[in-house]
Write an enzyme that holds these catalytic residues in place. Structure first.
Site, PDB file in Angstrom:
ATOM      1  N   LYS A 219      35.294  32.979  34.260  1.00 50.36           N
ATOM      2  CA  LYS A 219      34.973  32.236  33.042  1.00 50.36           C
ATOM      3  C   LYS A 219      34.702  30.762  33.320  1.00 50.36           C
ATOM      4  O   LYS A 219      34.978  30.231  34.391  1.00 50.36           O
ATOM      5  CB  LYS A 219      36.108  32.411  32.023  1.00 50.36           C
ATOM      6  CG  LYS A 219      36.119  33.813  31.400  1.00 50.36           C
ATOM      7  CD  LYS A 219      37.136  33.949  30.291  1.00 50.36           C
ATOM      8  CE  LYS A 219      37.050  35.325  29.646  1.00 50.36           C
ATOM      9  NZ  LYS A 219      38.115  35.528  28.614  1.00 50.36           N
ATOM     10  N   ARG A 254      42.578  41.189  33.615  1.00 49.64           N
ATOM     11  CA  ARG A 254      41.235  41.754  33.380  1.00 49.64           C
ATOM     12  C   ARG A 254      40.272  40.988  34.264  1.00 49.64           C
ATOM     13  O   ARG A 254      40.091  39.780  34.088  1.00 49.64           O
ATOM     14  CB  ARG A 254      40.865  41.601  31.911  1.00 49.64           C
ATOM     15  CG  ARG A 254      39.475  42.108  31.560  1.00 49.64           C
ATOM     16  CD  ARG A 254      39.163  41.927  30.080  1.00 49.64           C
ATOM     17  NE  ARG A 254      37.843  42.416  29.739  1.00 49.64           N
ATOM     18  CZ  ARG A 254      36.730  41.674  29.821  1.00 49.64           C
ATOM     19  NH1 ARG A 254      36.805  40.408  30.268  1.00 49.64           N
ATOM     20  NH2 ARG A 254      35.557  42.177  29.495  1.00 49.64           N
TER      21      ARG A 254
END
Ligand code: 8Y4
Length: 277
Positions: A219, A254
Site C-alpha cells: 500500500k 493479508r
C-alpha cells in the site's frame, strides 16, 4: 480445521494471499484466461505457504469504477468453485454485496471479508444467515473520496471505538462474538501518519477481544516510507510491515507476496513460540 481452530492453534499469523479476479489485473482481459490465471495464482500462493485465499471481485482503490453485482458474481463464483474443487485451503471472499455473500457461502467459504463492514443494505442479514466468521474493517468515508482529507482527533482511539461499536451492532444482529474479526483498515481514509500511528499502537486493539486482521501489503503507506512508487516493488517494506503486525498481535496478515511473508512468519513463530525455555 476451521478458520477459528486454525487461529487458536497458530504461533504466528495466518497468511492470507490476495487473489484479484478483476480482468484488469490480467493482461489479456479475457474472462477464460482470467479464470485460469486466477487458479494458477492461487496454486502458487498455496505452494508458497498461504493459509487463506482472499477472493475479490471489486477493486476498492480510490477512483476505481463501480462493479455491478452481476459482474462481481461472474468473477468471484467461478473462482471460489474452482478453488474449492481443486485445493484444500481456507477461502475468504472480499465483498460488500449480500448477493455475493449468499452465493459464496453456499459454495463453502470460511470468512466474509467486507471492507464496508456489512453496511450495504441486506449485507448484515446475509452475513448472519450464512453463519460465517466476518472481518469488519474501519474505513473513514468511501473509497472514492476517503483519501481527500482524512482527519482524526486521535486516530487510534477513534478507530478502536468505531470497531467496538460496529462489532456490538453485528452481535446485536445475531453474529456470534467468536465469529468476529477486526481490522484497522490501513489506507482506508488515513494519511501516512495515521497509518503508522495505528501500526505502532496496533496491540492496543487487542483489548477489544477479537482476532486482528491487517492488510498493509504494497500500500501507499509502504511507498511513503520507502520512497518506492511501484506497488509491486514494495515487497521488503510490506514484509517488514507484516512482521510488525505479527509482533503486535495480528492473527491474519493479508498480503500479495506470500513466499516472502510466510518465511518471515517462521521467524516470528520461532520468536513468539519461545515462551517457556
Ligand atoms: C480487500 N482489502 C483491501 S483492498 C485495498 C488494497 O489492497 N489496496 C492496495 C493494494 C496494493 C497496492 C496499493 C493499494 N485492503 C484490505 C485491508 O486492509 N483489510 C481487509 N480486511 N481487506 C482489505
Amino acid at each position: 480445521m476451521s478458520l477459528l481452530q486454525r487461529l487458536s492453534a497458530a504461533q504466528s499469523p495466518l497468511v492470507m494471499g490476495i487473489l484479484n479476479t478483476t480482468p484488469d489485473s490480467f493482461s489479456d482481459g479475457g474472462r477464460h484466461n482470467s479464470f485460469d490465471a486466477a487458479l494458477r495464482h492461487a496454486e502458487r500462493m498455496l505452494a508458497e505457504g498461504a493459509h487463506i485465499i482472499d477472493v475479490g471481485g471489486e477493486s476498492t482503490r480510490p477512483g476505481a469504477p463501480d462493479v455491478s453485482v452481476a459482474e462481481e458474481l461472474d468473477r468471484v463464483v467461478p473462482v471460489v468453485e474452482g478453488l474449492r474443487s481443486r485445493f484444500d485451503t481456507l477461502i475468504s471472499v472480499d465483498t460488500s454485496a449480500p448477493e455475493v455473500m449468499v452465493a459464496t457461502a453456499s459454495l463453502g467459504i470460511d470468512l466474509i471479508n467486507d471492507v464496508r463492514s456489512l453496511t450495504r443494505p441486506g449485507a448484515l442479514a446475509a452475513a448472519v444467515a450464512s453463519g460465517l466468521p466476518v472481518c469488519i474493517m474501519h474505513m473513514q468515508g468511501e473509497p472514492r473520496s476517503m483519501q481527500q482529507n482524512p482527519e482524526y482527533q486521535d486516530v487510534v482511539a477513534e478507530v478502536a471505538q468505531w470497531l467496538k461499536i460496529r462489532a456490538d451492532e453485528c452481535m446485536a444482529a445475531g453474529i456470534k462474538r467468536e465469529h468476529l474479526l477486526i481490522d484497522p483498515g490501513f489506507g482506508f481514509g488515513k494519511t501516512a501518519a495515521h497509518n503508522y500511528r495505528l501500526l505502532n499502537e496496533l496491540a492496543s486493539l487487542q483489548k477489544l477481544g477479537m482476532p486482528l486482521l491487517t492488510g498493509l501489503s504494497r500500500k501507499r503507506m509502504i511507498g511513503d516510507a520507502t520512497g518506492i512508487g511501484v506497488a509491486a516493488d514494495r515487497v521488503n517494506g510490506s514484509v517488514a510491515g507484516a512482521v510488525i503486525c505479527a509482533m503486535k498481535g495480528a492473527a491474519i496478515v493479508r498480503v500479495h507476496d506470500v513466499r516472502e511473508t510466510a518465511e518471515a512468519m517462521k521467524v516470528v513463530a520461532a520468536t513468539l513460540g519461545e515462551q517457556h525455555v
